[in-house]
Enzyme design. Structure first.
Site, PDB file in Angstrom:
ATOM      1  N   GLU A  52       0.894  -1.161   0.000  1.00 19.71           N
ATOM      2  CA  GLU A  52       0.000   0.000   0.000  1.00 19.71           C
ATOM      3  C   GLU A  52       0.924   1.201   0.000  1.00 19.71           C
ATOM      4  OE1 GLU A  52      -1.194   3.132   1.508  1.00 19.71           O
ATOM      5  OE2 GLU A  52      -1.940   2.059   3.280  1.00 19.71           O
ATOM      6  N   CYS A  80      -1.533   8.411   4.469  1.00 25.97           N
ATOM      7  CA  CYS A  80      -1.562   8.114   3.030  1.00 25.97           C
ATOM      8  C   CYS A  80      -2.855   8.581   2.395  1.00 25.97           C
ATOM      9  CB  CYS A  80      -1.332   6.634   2.775  1.00 25.97           C
ATOM     10  SG  CYS A  80      -2.434   5.588   3.719  1.00 25.97           S
TER      11      CYS A  80
END
Lengths: 506, 506
Positions: free
Chosen positions: A228, A265
């Protein structure tokens, strides 16, 4: 070929490999209780662990306490997932003499664990995406031995968490070798290259994720690698939304940009707003009194400084919220949020500089002329992203306005390129639920077939196996007719009840 | 970076990319009916198509007629899959103020098409794994534009099939660009490298699959690549099974080895039998009168000759069924089945030669001393395989014999390394059903998260997207409360009914 491992790392990998059959064979309810035991143990030791984390990461006590709670809930959610058994996707096709292509055998399919997995921990979530974070919970839940490569940003916390977790797992009856922690970049890479390792997981930057994904893909025996990575998380705000609630939008935006010092993120990095709208002024007003926050480590602070300076030098850009970055005597960076504004044409001219993720409290407002095709901006400026957000006016949300078709096109364009499309909210704060999707096409992730948050994440560490005409005594428990584990089983119709295209014929 | 495409290939890719939103937006029932229309059209034109296929591949009329039937059933099964909608995995987490971590938003998750996919057709199934084979059916069913790279072994059949399919798809209302056929290895590679392509599918050899998988993984934007490659498909026969039914085992084995001239990825290539058993004699007797069959093409015939000669030269190996290979005046190879036998120790000494797939009518009987640990042979000799088979005696199947634990260990060892574990059957003939698993760890496949046969194969060409707090008017149809498509929806509990580890606590 693989390089020789150091004796210490060889022992770790050998232990994980030897444990794989035993870990896979642990009864689901025992595995589930072990996850709950880890959750309980982390919460019981929260004060000590959060104290270490504050010192090592500079994150606030409130944020870290919340993160421990989130980590414990994640572990408990995966415990329920394991106990319920839907992730096994048990399918039974009974033998059928009336099958369209002649008699077919009895076929039953179930998901089984991949084997030993290495998980590279993240810096920015020292609990929730680290030693016993979501990936680790999913790996153990799936029935795979877990090797965590600690993030160098919080080594002491990693060791302390590992000790708590290892004790809890062992006391709950999990086999020796279920979980091990290692330190060191080279050591992590060596483990990832080892032929006994069946998969990798990672949360971090695009360059580091690409480096590891390439290793996983180029091994003599390639393995899946679930990274990720980075994301800009574009946001679109309509004129109606600004007209209805500029102050609320500004406050929500600033909180999302500056929370955890912007080191998330899912931080909204680029926000498309109507040209001439009141939003920049509202953001400036909302930023009054913003608190300075420490960045996670000096490396992140220096990268933040570099990217911020590059953005500030772009033609046509102007500060809305000035922000600041200073380094203390220990080299740690402390930041105030920075928000810049730029007209669409100037943004377009500087796209290479401005569409890269800036990890830290920073965002850009892009001012868009009234008749701009918003849907076209998505593929023009972005690759895969974790999220895309739309803020609508109340009537726009009902679908009855003149721009309804344009908004639908925008949503469809976002859905083609992101993992999660949000409405009238901000993308930070990813709920851990069965329907969550934290992913997206490259470079948001290295593998977009599943999610890294939410219970669906367990599927990354499983693979399907079918059993044909197996005697009951040799079938895995989830596939037996008497279903001793009580898992959901999908049983196919046989004989005349099968349709072969009849659903489609209608 | 990508090389410049030829104008013809650029036009193909551009057309597929432009079609992606329209193909994704086609109503499921229309997409399903289009698949049925292709099935109907292929069956209506079967005689002509099979005539071309016989000439180009050397496969028999009976086999090819059966393959058309299988191809049509595959298409219809995927039609039903699309119409039913379970593959969308629609999940709804309603907003919940009582969530364990504070109020959570409404989150809904659904699977969406990846975008344009290239499918590299196989040589050995000119219908079922070629232009309109299983991968193609799954790709169109998923809602992705399809580019098929034809196999050079049957170019005329590929063109004829493509014409039939394109007409049927178009008449059924599928958008322009839904399906295109290209020829040429370099052209296929150029398409795979193109940034507009979202995934690849392949059925063929390990070297070719690895070559393409490496391209997919090393692109600037890596994409998933689903290759179904080679397999040896180990078989284990117990002494009790031989004692009970040597002749039936021999006949079934020979049929599985020689059917389609052994050119099947599930052909049993290595069979472990009890030392001194009657099976070799029974196989020799059953082979009397075997018919000679043409191999698919001269390249396959030459590779078969080379591998067969290498095996025949191994120390300690002996022919059970002599077999033969001759080349006709056009360079085509014609083969009779070859079966060799070898003691376990000699097999071990020649493992590098004897554990590689031999594509053609060839198999090896490995004679195993009585007290051998069968489970240990699986990881000793094999990497990932598509299948593993066990033939048991009647009492062994009931689990009550003295060797029950050993047999269980063998089955577990196979399940760790293969995609399908069979009992008392032969691995060729892969039923197309919801529970089928045609896959396995590398090198059986390049990606073992799904299957290449059976309706679960559709998931390879989908990815999850979540919608957070979406207005009803902007939600995809499968996620709406009124569920206009009638798809299965999994709705999470809220409030007090949620358990957070309670299932695990018991």
């Amino acid at each position: 070929m693989t390089d020789a491992l150091s004796p210490a790392i060889e022992a770790v990998v050998a232990r994980a490999a030897a444990a794989a059959p035993a870990v896979a064979a642990v009864e689901p309810v025992v595995r589930a209780r072990a996850l709950v035991a880890v959750a309980d143990a982390l919460e019981a030791d929260r004060d000590r662990l959060v104290g270490i984390a504050m010192r090592e990461t500079g994150l606030t006590e409130a944020r870290l306490n919340g993160e421990v709670a989130r980590t414990a809930v994640q572990l408990r959610l995966f415990a329920d997932t394991v106990a319920e058994g839907a992730h096994l996707d048990a399918r039974i096709d009974p033998a059928d003499d009336a099958f369209a292509l002649g008699a077919r055998p009895d076929i039953r399919r179930v998901h089984v664990p991949l084997g030993p997995v290495i998980n590279f921990a993240a810096s920015n979530f020292p609990f929730a995406f680290s030693v016993m974070g979501g990936d680790s919970a999913a790996i153990i839940a799936a029935g795979c031995p877990l090797i965590v490569k600690a993030h160098p940003g919080h080594p002491e916390l990693s060791d302390a968490t590992a000790e708590v977790a290892a004790d809890a797992l062992s006391a709950a009856g999990m086999p020796d070798g279920t979980f091990q922690l290692i330190h060191g970049r080279e050591e992590g890479v060596a483990v990832l290259r080892d032929p006994r390792i069946a998969a990798g997981a990672f949360t971090g930057s695009i360059p580091a994720g690409r480096f590891l994904a390439d290793i996983a893909a180029s091994r003599p025996s390639p393995i899946p690698f679930f990274g990720e990575l980075g994301s800009v998380n574009p946001v679109f705000v309509t004129a109606a939304a600004v007209a209805e609630r500029a102050d609320a939008l500004a406050a929500g935006f600033l909180a999302s940009v500056s929370g955890s010092a912007g080191q998330l993120c899912t931080k909204p990095g680029v926000v498309f707003i109507p040209e001439g709208s009141a939003l920049p002024d509202a953001v400036r007003a909302a930023a009054d009194g913003s608190a300075e926050h420490r960045l996670l480590n000096p490396g992140i602070a220096r990268a933040f400084e570099e990217r911020r300076d590059a953005a500030l030098a772009v033609n046509g850009i102007r500060p809305v919220v000035d922000g600041a970055l200073r380094f203390d005597s220990e080299g740690q960076g402390w930041a105030l949020p920075t928000v810049l504004a730029i007209p669409l044409q100037a943004f377009r001219a500087a796209r290479e500089t401005l569409t890269e993720e800036v990890f830290g409290p920073f965002s850009i407002l892009v001012e868009v002329p009234e008749d701009t095709d918003l849907a076209a901006l998505v593929p023009e400026f972005f690759e895969g992203n974790l999220s895309g957000t739309v803020h609508l006016g109340a009537e726009e949300a009902d679908g009855g306005t003149a721009n309804a078709a344009d908004l639908r096109a925008l949503v469809e364009a976002l859905a083609r390129q992101v993992g999660r499309v949000l409405f009238d909210g901000w993308p930070t704060g990813v709920a851990v639920t069965p329907a969550q999707q934290h992913g997206g096409p490259w470079p948001a992730t290295t593998n977009d077939s599943s999610t890294s948050v939410g219970t669906a994440a367990i599927s990354r560490f499983l693979r399907p196996v079918a059993f044909q005409n197996a005697p009951a005594a040799l079938l895995p428990l989830p596939l037996r007719d008497d279903n001793p584990l009580g898992v959901p089983q999908a049983v196919s119709p046989t004989g005349a009840s099968q349709h072969w295209g009849s659903l489609a014929r209608g």
